[in-house]
Design an enzyme around this catalytic site. Sequence first.
Site, PDB file in Angstrom:
ATOM      1  N   VAL A 194     -46.012   3.522 -15.423  1.00 48.39           N
ATOM      2  CA  VAL A 194     -46.939   4.035 -16.446  1.00 48.39           C
ATOM      3  C   VAL A 194     -46.492   5.449 -16.829  1.00 48.39           C
ATOM      4  CG1 VAL A 194     -49.323   4.639 -16.982  1.00 48.39           C
ATOM      5  CG2 VAL A 194     -48.844   2.635 -15.547  1.00 48.39           C
ATOM      6  N   ASP A 254     -56.784   2.664  -7.940  1.00 43.32           N
ATOM      7  CA  ASP A 254     -55.711   1.830  -8.490  1.00 43.32           C
ATOM      8  C   ASP A 254     -56.220   0.389  -8.633  1.00 43.32           C
ATOM      9  OD1 ASP A 254     -52.345   2.132  -8.551  1.00 43.32           O
ATOM     10  OD2 ASP A 254     -53.170   0.097  -8.489  1.00 43.32           O
ATOM     11  N   ILE A 255     -55.843  -0.257  -9.723  1.00 44.67           N
ATOM     12  CA  ILE A 255     -56.324  -1.609 -10.003  1.00 44.67           C
ATOM     13  C   ILE A 255     -55.688  -2.650  -9.069  1.00 44.67           C
ATOM     14  CG2 ILE A 255     -54.577  -2.319 -11.704  1.00 44.67           C
ATOM     15  CD1 ILE A 255     -56.959  -3.192 -13.507  1.00 44.67           C
ATOM     16  N   HIS A 289     -48.857  10.467 -12.666  1.00 46.87           N
ATOM     17  CA  HIS A 289     -49.909  10.116 -11.715  1.00 46.87           C
ATOM     18  C   HIS A 289     -49.385  10.300 -10.313  1.00 46.87           C
ATOM     19  CE1 HIS A 289     -47.698   6.550 -13.035  1.00 46.87           C
ATOM     20  NE2 HIS A 289     -47.837   6.059 -11.809  1.00 46.87           N
ATOM     21  N   HIS A 335     -50.032   8.943  -6.603  1.00 51.84           N
ATOM     22  CA  HIS A 335     -50.697   7.924  -5.790  1.00 51.84           C
ATOM     23  C   HIS A 335     -51.173   8.589  -4.504  1.00 51.84           C
ATOM     24  CE1 HIS A 335     -48.945   4.281  -7.874  1.00 51.84           C
ATOM     25  NE2 HIS A 335     -48.050   5.166  -8.221  1.00 51.84           N
ATOM     26  N   ASN A 337     -43.953   8.595  -8.378  1.00 54.49           N
ATOM     27  CA  ASN A 337     -42.737   7.931  -8.839  1.00 54.49           C
ATOM     28  C   ASN A 337     -42.275   8.584 -10.136  1.00 54.49           C
ATOM     29  OD1 ASN A 337     -42.748   5.974  -6.748  1.00 54.49           O
ATOM     30  ND2 ASN A 337     -44.286   4.781  -7.857  1.00 54.49           N
TER      31      ASN A 337
END
Length: 125
Positions: A106, A39-40, A110, A112, A97
């Site tokens: 986004v 993750d950024i 995805h 996490h 999420n």
Amino acid sequence: MAVDATKAYDDQNIFAKILRGEIPNRTVYEDDFALAFHDINPQAPTHVLVIPKGPYVCWDDFSAKADAAEIAGFVRAVGKVARDLGLVVPGYRLLANTGINGHQEVPHLHVHLFAGQPLGPMLVR
Ligand code: AMP
């Protein structure tokens, strides 16, 4: 802004661009079904995102429409990433999420993967 879980897939979302190689990422793992990358904006010492290769908006979309091979491949990839990173002991947390209340930002599914410290209670109220 959080995304509606029922919206159509937008192939201009940032993770679609990552999958096409148009935006760089720090890849942790890749196979036919999944890509995992850091993750950024990490929220834990280890914060990796695992995404399916197919065009699915969110967990609801994926669980309803992906075929059995895609679902098995994605779930196995999430588990493999955690094992390969040595996270099974002392443990990790998965989070997907979904929708407005889930605060998904986004619109490409995805998961996490958080680890590297005690992660505390599940939700802050
Ligand atoms: P969510 O709120 O569940 O949709 O989470 C989106 C996550 O994507 C956030 O944790 C962001 O930090 C992360 N993110 C956004 N853009 C990038 C990117 N280019 N590379 C890696 N992670 C990103």
